[in-house]
Write a protein that holds these residues in place. Structure first.
Motif, mmCIF file in Angstrom:
data_model
loop_
_atom_site.group_PDB
_atom_site.id
_atom_site.type_symbol
_atom_site.label_atom_id
_atom_site.label_comp_id
_atom_site.label_asym_id
_atom_site.label_seq_id
_atom_site.Cartn_x
_atom_site.Cartn_y
_atom_site.Cartn_z
ATOM 1 N N GLU A 26 62.556 -77.395 27.349
ATOM 2 C CA GLU A 26 62.207 -78.428 28.318
ATOM 3 C C GLU A 26 63.467 -79.133 28.794
ATOM 4 N N ILE A 27 63.337 -79.801 29.924
ATOM 5 C CA ILE A 27 64.469 -80.522 30.506
ATOM 6 C C ILE A 27 64.075 -81.977 30.710
ATOM 7 N N ALA A 28 64.931 -82.881 30.248
ATOM 8 C CA ALA A 28 64.770 -84.314 30.522
ATOM 9 C C ALA A 28 65.752 -84.682 31.634
ATOM 10 N N HIS A 29 65.323 -85.560 32.538
ATOM 11 C CA HIS A 29 66.124 -85.920 33.715
ATOM 12 C C HIS A 29 66.473 -87.405 33.673
ATOM 13 N N PHE A 30 67.734 -87.730 33.920
ATOM 14 C CA PHE A 30 68.211 -89.120 34.000
ATOM 15 C C PHE A 30 69.042 -89.216 35.270
#
Length: 197
Positions: A88-92
């Motif tokens: 999964e990818i977390a975005h900031f």
């Protein structure tokens, strides 16, 4: 080609409604702002949605210290809502609002953004690993750019219904070195809906 996850399929009809509203956007050139009204000032919102970067639903929290600029974090809550080892990818990222168009549905706002993203294939550790894959080989971070179209529908008491469709692309130099190797280039598409004030 970007595959639509099973969590994103129910969002497709809402996406079509949003795009239909875009086709009816009124031409605001030369029209005084007091005549057409001003878009609502969204200071913050919480949205839930789906993204091609994960098999789980995503949560997004956005805060807007300036009217044209906001900061946002989106992810699945790995580490406190679940411990799923799936990639999964977390975005900031930060978003810059380009303009606002009044439509029959509400206000459409195209935006561009940039920030960082974190790709993980296991238990998330503290901090970001830009120069490798972390001590356990399950996470890496890199730069990300994106574009989105946000819809604000004024509700009552200064609140708004907030919908957003977006696309982004992240580059993870060390992704092939993860314990579950991934592609360095990671494009994604997303849809989310929530409430703001």
């Amino acid at each position: 080609m970007i595959a639509i996850s099973r969590y994103m399929r129910p969002a497709v009809p809402a996406l079509l409604v949003l795009m239909g509203g875009m086709a009816r956007a009124e031409d605001t050139l030369g029209v005084d702002a007091t005549v057409r009204g001003a878009p609502p000032r969204n200071y913050g919102n919480l949205r839930i949605g789906a993204s091609t970067s994960s098999q789980r639903p995503s949560l997004c929290l956005e805060l807007s210290p300036l009217e044209m600029l906001s900061i946002e974090g989106c992810g699945t809550g790995s580490g406190f809502l679940h411990h799923d080892p799936e990639p999964e990818i977390a975005h900031f990222r930060s978003w810059l609002k380009l303009t606002s168009w009044k439509t029959e549905l509400g206000w459409l706002q195209p935006r561009i953004g940039a920030g960082i993203a974190e790709l993980q294939v296991g238990q998330d550790g503290a901090g970001f690993s830009f120069s490798g894959v972390g001590p356990t080989g399950v996470e890496t971070a890199g730069p990300e750019v994106g574009a989105s179209l946000r819809l604000l529908v004024p509700l009552v008491g200064g609140t708004e219904l907030v919908g957003e469709v977006g696309m982004s692309a992240a580059w993870f130099r060390h992704a092939p070195q993860l314990v579950k190797p991934q592609s360095s280039f990671q494009p994604s598409a997303s849809f989310s809906l929530g409430v703001g004030f």
